[in-house]
Design a protein around this motif. Structure first.
Motif, short mmCIF file in Angstrom:
data_model
loop_
_atom_site.label_atom_id
_atom_site.label_comp_id
_atom_site.label_asym_id
_atom_site.label_seq_id
_atom_site.Cartn_x
_atom_site.Cartn_y
_atom_site.Cartn_z
N THR A 123 -12.59 1.39 3.03
CA THR A 123 -12.46 2.65 3.30
C THR A 123 -12.15 3.19 2.03
O THR A 123 -11.89 2.68 0.73
CB THR A 123 -11.57 3.10 4.18
N ARG A 124 -11.93 4.71 1.95
CA ARG A 124 -11.65 5.44 0.95
C ARG A 124 -10.10 5.20 0.63
O ARG A 124 -9.74 5.22 -0.73
CB ARG A 124 -11.72 6.80 1.01
N ALA A 125 -9.46 4.53 1.51
CA ALA A 125 -8.12 4.04 1.06
C ALA A 125 -8.11 3.06 0.31
O ALA A 125 -7.22 2.74 -0.71
CB ALA A 125 -7.21 4.01 2.24
N HIS A 126 -9.06 1.92 0.51
CA HIS A 126 -9.29 0.80 -0.44
C HIS A 126 -9.40 1.59 -1.67
O HIS A 126 -9.08 0.75 -2.74
CB HIS A 126 -10.24 -0.02 0.17
N ALA A 127 -10.29 2.28 -1.77
CA ALA A 127 -10.70 2.89 -3.14
C ALA A 127 -9.61 3.60 -3.98
O ALA A 127 -9.47 3.30 -5.16
CB ALA A 127 -11.74 3.91 -3.16
N VAL A 128 -8.80 4.13 -3.21
CA VAL A 128 -7.49 4.68 -3.91
C VAL A 128 -6.63 3.69 -4.39
O VAL A 128 -6.06 3.66 -5.69
CB VAL A 128 -6.78 5.62 -2.85
N ARG A 129 -6.45 2.74 -3.62
CA ARG A 129 -5.54 1.39 -4.05
C ARG A 129 -6.15 0.75 -5.11
O ARG A 129 -5.51 0.20 -6.04
CB ARG A 129 -5.00 0.50 -2.88
N SER A 130 -7.52 0.60 -5.13
CA SER A 130 -8.24 0.06 -6.24
C SER A 130 -7.96 0.66 -7.55
O SER A 130 -7.92 0.00 -8.71
CB SER A 130 -9.70 -0.28 -5.81
N ILE A 131 -8.02 1.92 -7.51
CA ILE A 131 -7.51 2.40 -8.62
C ILE A 131 -6.25 2.52 -9.23
O ILE A 131 -6.08 2.16 -10.45
CB ILE A 131 -7.93 4.19 -8.66
N LEU A 132 -5.11 2.43 -8.62
CA LEU A 132 -3.75 2.08 -8.84
C LEU A 132 -3.80 0.85 -9.42
O LEU A 132 -3.03 0.51 -10.49
CB LEU A 132 -3.09 2.23 -7.64
N GLU A 133 -4.53 -0.07 -8.89
CA GLU A 133 -4.30 -1.47 -9.22
C GLU A 133 -5.15 -1.63 -10.65
O GLU A 133 -4.72 -2.35 -11.48
CB GLU A 133 -5.09 -2.47 -8.20
#
Length: 466
Positions: A349-359
């Motif tokens: 989901t886009r939540a995964h995408a957001v966290r992947s940017i932070l990581e």
């Protein structure tokens, strides 16, 4: 009670903050401005810099008494002037890349190793003032012939305030015509680009009082990154800083210039105290999150993005983001590199995408620290990224280091104010002032949440695609 003014002139905004001698903020003014950009050229009217500065100063001085001030600026913005200090053309902003050919010529003539051993700069790029001056000599000879004073931005504002044609060494450390070992101009480089050292300001040290303006003591500050680290209390070995804003900058104090390594791209600059510092940076950090928010999460603010990402487990269920929306610089130089989400499935989901940017940005932080061979117990975190509890914790978990944020977000202004106070006897030293004034906010301690495999996956994908 003495009031100290710290001024931070950034790429697109000026920030001016007045502190009392206990570090309390009395007033702060921000002035934004737009650069003139066309292709590889980025310019700005020198008079506008002075006008913006003067308007902000008048606003604060109209309400408070100011004892001393210091101004930090970006390093490589170049202003050439006649013998009276009148600019001969628009300022060539540090971002300007017109001098690519001249950079290649300088590198071919001197070689990377020689340039590094004298100036601390491992690469020759179009942004360095030496390259810009050589470009002026070749492409605007009628202007170059009239040049009697060569300013960087802090120098120009100091000159307008005091009439003193002086500069400080941290600001000049990326000109590639300063010998950072001897603290003098590199005459061989100046001869090559055709500049007489008499056209350059007198070299002084950071934290020296050099004049007065309207009854205010004017003190030399330091380049913006050095001033920011003073304001963050990074004044001894063992503590480093990272700033996650549009880009990410990592600052490491050191005692000497590291030996030349052909594979290293880590620049070494002079520090405010006459010692040295390493600076590593990545062109894409916070701007990657902003890009995703503006294009795919328009209705969310950054706190909502954090809350969304916090529900996702570390590693994002196999999703990895390569954050190279503007190319890659350190440690893998590839200006043609591009960003990508890799490992996408129907479950993401886009939540995964957001966290992947932070990581991904946290992975870049660890990668740069490893590349620089840095051993430290604490990282002081600054910039917009430091306001995110989740992002700070991810950085702590990935690097295995304690991440500490600051109560005062305007670290550069505070750093300049500290230099002004130390120069005028308000403080015994920069270091003692930092101990008294720099207040930490939150501390994030590393937890074992399985990030080792996430980092390995990130590096493996870099090997594949960069």
């Amino acid at each position: 009670m003495k009031n100290l003014l710290g001024v931070d002139v950034g790429t697109t905004s000026l920030k001016m903050t007045l502190f009392d001698e206990c570090g309390a903020v009395l007033q702060s003014v921000t002035q934004d401005y737009l650069l003139e950009a066309s292709g590889d050229r980025v310019e700005f009217e020198p008079e506008r810099y002075w006008q913006i500065f003067s308007e902000a100063l008048a606003q604060i001085a109209g309400e408070f008494e100011i004892s001393a001030m210091a101004i930090d600026t970006q390093c490589e913005t170049l202003i050439v002037a006649d013998e009276k200090g009148n600019p001969l053309r628009k300022a060539i902003v540090w971002l300007d890349n017109r001098a690519t050919q001249e950079a290649q010529e300088i590198e071919a003539h001197f070689g990377r190793q020689r340039i590094y051993e004298v100036t601390g700069q491992p690469e020759v790029t179009a942004t360095w003032p030496a390259c810009k001056l050589l470009w002026l000599r070749k492409n605007e000879p009628e202007v170059f012939a009239k040049v009697k004073k060569v300013f960087l931005l802090e120098d120009y504002l100091i000159y307008r305030l005091t009439g003193e044609f002086v500069t400080e060494k941290t600001l000049q450390s990326s000109t590639i015509y300063l010998d950072i070992n001897k603290g003098i101009w590199w005459e061989e480089m100046l001869n090559y680009i055709g500049v007489d050292s008499k056209a350059l300001p007198m070299l002084r040290n950071s934290g020296e009082k050099i004049g007065e303006s309207q009854g205010i003591a004017v003190v030399l500050s330091a380049m913006d990154q050095v001033a920011g680290t003073i304001g963050a209390g990074v004044v001894c070995n063992g503590v480093v800083s990272e700033m996650t804003g549009t880009t990410m900058v990592i600052f490491v104090p050191c005692d000497q210039v590291p030996a030349y390594r052909p594979d290293s791209k880590i620049p070494c600059h002079l520090n405010y105290n006459g010692q040295y510092c390493l600076l590593s940076w990545t062109p894409t950090a916070g701007i990657a999150l902003k890009w995703f928010k503006n294009n795919f999460c328009e209705g969310f603010d950054f706190k909502q993005l954090d809350a969304m990402a916090e529900r996702i487990s570390p590693g994002c269920d196999g999703l990895t983001f390569l954050p190279y929306l503007c190319g890659s610089v350190i440690p893998r130089y590839n200006p043609d590199a591009r960003g990508a989400f890799l490992g996408l499935t129907m479950e993401h989901t886009r939540a995964h995408a957001v966290r992947s940017i932070l990581e991904a940005v946290a992975c870049m932080l660890k990668e740069n620290l490893d590349y620089m061979g840095i051993s430290c117990g604490e990282i002081r975190s600054m910039g917009g990224g430091a306001t995110s509890d989740l992002w700070c914790q991810i950085k702590a978990d990935l690097t295995g280091k304690r991440i500490v944020t600051l109560k005062n977000p305007e670290a550069a202004c505070l750093g300049s104010a500290i230099l002004a106070g130390a120069a005028t006897g308000v403080y015994d030293s920069v270091e003692s002032a930092c101990k008294a004034l720099v207040k930490t906010d939150k501390a994030y301690f590393p937890q074992d949440v399985g990030y080792e495999k996430v980092y390995q996956r990130f590096c493996a994908l870099e090997d594949q695609f960069l």
